[in-house]
Design a protein around this motif. Structure first.
Motif, PDB file in Angstrom:
ATOM      1  N   GLU A  56     -27.941 -35.453  15.218  1.00  0.00           N
ATOM      2  CA  GLU A  56     -28.304 -36.623  14.412  1.00  0.00           C
ATOM      3  C   GLU A  56     -28.180 -37.915  15.227  1.00  0.00           C
ATOM      4  N   LYS A  58     -31.289 -38.188  17.296  1.00  0.00           N
ATOM      5  CA  LYS A  58     -32.441 -38.610  16.503  1.00  0.00           C
ATOM      6  C   LYS A  58     -32.523 -40.130  16.420  1.00  0.00           C
ATOM      7  N   ARG A  59     -31.361 -40.758  16.340  1.00  0.00           N
ATOM      8  CA  ARG A  59     -31.294 -42.202  16.173  1.00  0.00           C
ATOM      9  C   ARG A  59     -31.281 -42.955  17.491  1.00  0.00           C
ATOM     10  N   LEU A  85     -37.691 -45.319   3.397  1.00  0.00           N
ATOM     11  CA  LEU A  85     -36.745 -44.426   4.056  1.00  0.00           C
ATOM     12  C   LEU A  85     -36.008 -43.580   3.033  1.00  0.00           C
ATOM     13  N   GLU A 100     -31.937 -42.084   6.492  1.00  0.00           N
ATOM     14  CA  GLU A 100     -32.805 -42.454   7.604  1.00  0.00           C
ATOM     15  C   GLU A 100     -32.481 -43.841   8.150  1.00  0.00           C
ATOM     16  N   SER A 128     -28.111 -47.161   7.871  1.00  0.00           N
ATOM     17  CA  SER A 128     -29.517 -47.292   8.272  1.00  0.00           C
ATOM     18  C   SER A 128     -29.741 -48.409   9.281  1.00  0.00           C
TER      19      SER A 128
END
Length: 554
Positions: free
Chosen positions: A260, A263-264, A431, A435, A461
């Motif tokens: 995760e 992903k960011r 979102l 997200e 977020s």
């Protein structure tokens, strides 16, 4: 849009068939509005609404120009609307035409302004510099607390004012033979505010220790979402590095968390310590490693310093809680105007709390930049409400007793006012929780209406500062992002100065226009982003953190 402020009442939108009182008004008071005169049929408390015409059962009630309810019984002209005579109703919504034209506010006074922030490798800029210590699973909460007890005082990070001195006074009165009545009537001497003493790492705003009750025992969906939420905090621009404690066997695995994070931030380079208790063995070995590696990380990130950054590096979370009948006509429109200013300067804003967008879905979906974005928003709203309905508690059940007492009779009334925080700019992205914001402009984030859950999600977020409107007062804060409280009315600002930062009651009183208040607020925001002003929630150590379990939470 608010048309005009009058001395005793307000007509918010020309399509509305109710007026809002700005002060308590007695039954029999003569009302004259747009050439029509009548008398009030009931006493009407300030912030509540009364009808412009007679309403029969089933007649629709409009406020802010949208459907907010239907009369459940006869309401005479000048009658107050309440939970007995009005039921929640909202218009249906469909995929419509794009409505992307908007009036951009004048931002010339702010175009060359900057704030002093912490620049990160991914291009984001923090308004603060924190180290996080977090558990992957609730089993590690105790160890998190042990680390907190060991580190906080020794490293010189100040604590909010405690009440130990007051307890000492009570104990002394007990030993002196005071009665229960005497103790209850006693005036206790308040403990002086504590200052920062012997702070070791001067470029670090604090170490934040977070607990939660998730990570195992629930659904895999919730544990995966937790990993995404925690990854949002670890990669957050206000976070310099983090220590993560894992037990080892839980659903929320360290590998999921690391995926995760990637992903960011595919090139994530912040100091990150992940320790697994079942691999290390004894508790003492786990904690010794956590102390050493955390201390080494603090030494590393203490080298970071604030540098100038343009205002478009601000990502502002838009939040409300403890709302009242003035929220939608003072603080929320002020926030909406500021939102439009930020969007016009290339910044990003986050509007969340989907149960509090009920009734304005058509407007927001029409403002989405393309059909795919609109359809995503509509699907999230319908799915969320369907789950709530299946559990016997649809969006209609959102208003709290405090909301209702102060004039927000239906969810649609509350929602129409809450949506004003999002201004008028196009919706650039929708979102789903949790997200990350990746585009400038107005972002809609699916969260509950519960203010702590929603604030927790907005920060995950990417919101590096949260503006939070309240009409009744709430202490809500966040561990890593400054939360600025805006009062909707001056009475609240004067009553709760220990938790409220900024007064928008001046709009109700006619002292300021919405635009003037928004300009004053943006100057305040810049001071907070610089670190020159610490909001009350930061000073109080109000580090609220509640992950959303993806079941029904309104």
């Amino acid at each position: 849009m608010v048309e005009e402020v009058k001395r005793t009442f307000l007509h918010i939108h020309r399509a509305d068939n109710v007026l809002v009182t700005l002060t308590d008004m007695a039954k029999g008071t003569f009302i004259e509005h747009e050439g029509v005169g009548f008398t009030l049929a009931d006493d009407v408390a300030g912030k509540h609404k009364f009808t412009l015409t007679d309403l029969a059962p089933g007649d629709e009630v409009y406020m802010y120009g949208v459907l907010v309810g239907k009369a459940s019984e006869y309401i005479p002209q000048g009658g107050v609307i309440n939970t007995h005579n009005l039921k929640h109703a909202a218009a249906d919504f469909t995929l419509g035409n794009r409505k992307l034209n908007w009036v951009k506010p004048d931002v010339s006074a702010f175009l060359n302004r900057t704030f002093m922030g912490y620049h990160r490798a991914d291009g984001s800029v923090g308004t603060a510099n924190y180290w996080l210590v977090i558990p992957l699973v609730f089993c590690e909460n105790r160890n998190i607390n042990v680390l907190k007890d060991a580190l906080l005082d020794k490293l010189g990070f100040s604590k909010p004012r405690g009440y130990e001195n007051e307890v000492d006074q009570l104990v002394s009165m007990l030993h002196a033979g005071k009665t229960v009545e005497e103790i209850l009537q006693a005036d206790l001497e308040m403990t002086p505010e504590a200052g920062i003493s012997n702070k070791l790492f001067h470029n670090i705003d604090g170490i934040k220790f977070i607990n939660h009750d998730m990570g195992c025992g629930g659904t895999r969906t919730d544990s995966d979402a937790l990993c995404g939420l925690l990854a949002g905090y670890i990669t957050h621009p206000n976070v310099a590095g983090a220590t993560v404690l894992s037990l080892g066997c839980q659903h929320a695995q360290a590998g999921i968390l690391q995926d995760e994070i990637k992903k960011r931030d595919a090139n994530f380079s912040k100091p990150l310590v992940i320790l697994e208790q079942q691999k290390l063995g004894t508790e003492s070995r786990l904690l010794h490693e956590a102390l050493k590696q955390t201390f080494a990380g603090l030494m590393q990130v203490n080298k970071q310093q604030r540098q100038p950054a343009p205002l478009n590096k601000l990502c502002i979370g838009l939040e409300c809680g403890g709302s009242d009948g003035f929220s939608g006509i003072s603080a929320n429109p002020v926030l909406g105007y500021l939102s439009d200013m930020m969007v016009n300067m290339g910044g990003s804003v986050v509007l969340a709390e989907f149960p509090e967008l009920c009734g304005v879905e058509q407007e927001l979906s029409d403002r989405c930049v393309d059909d795919a974005t609109a359809l995503k928003f509509m699907d999230l709203m319908r799915t969320y409400n369907a789950k709530a309905e299946a559990a016997g508690s649809g969006f209609y059940a959102n208003p709290s007793p405090g909301n209702i007492r102060d004039g927000l009779i239906t969810d649609a009334i509350k929602s129409a006012g809450a949506a004003k925080k999002g201004g008028t700019s196009p919706v650039t992205a929708v979102l789903d929780y949790p997200e990350k914001v990746t585009q400038p402009g107005l972002n809609l984030l699916c969260t509950p209406g519960s203010d702590v859950e929603s604030t927790t999600a907005e920060v995950a977020s990417g919101a590096n500062l949260v503006l939070f409107t309240t009409g009744l007062g709430t202490p809500t804060g966040n561990p890593v992002a400054p939360v600025v409280k805006l009062s909707t009315n001056t009475a609240l600002f004067n009553k709760m100065p220990d938790i409220v930062d900024f007064n928008c009651g001046t709009v109700i009183e006619g002292v300021e226009t919405i635009e003037q208040s928004a300009h004053r607020l943006l100057n305040y925001v810049i001071d907070v982003a610089n670190g020159d002003i610490k909001p009350k929630a930061v000073l109080l150590g109000q580090d609220d953190f509640i992950p959303w379990k993806r079941g029904v939470s309104l």
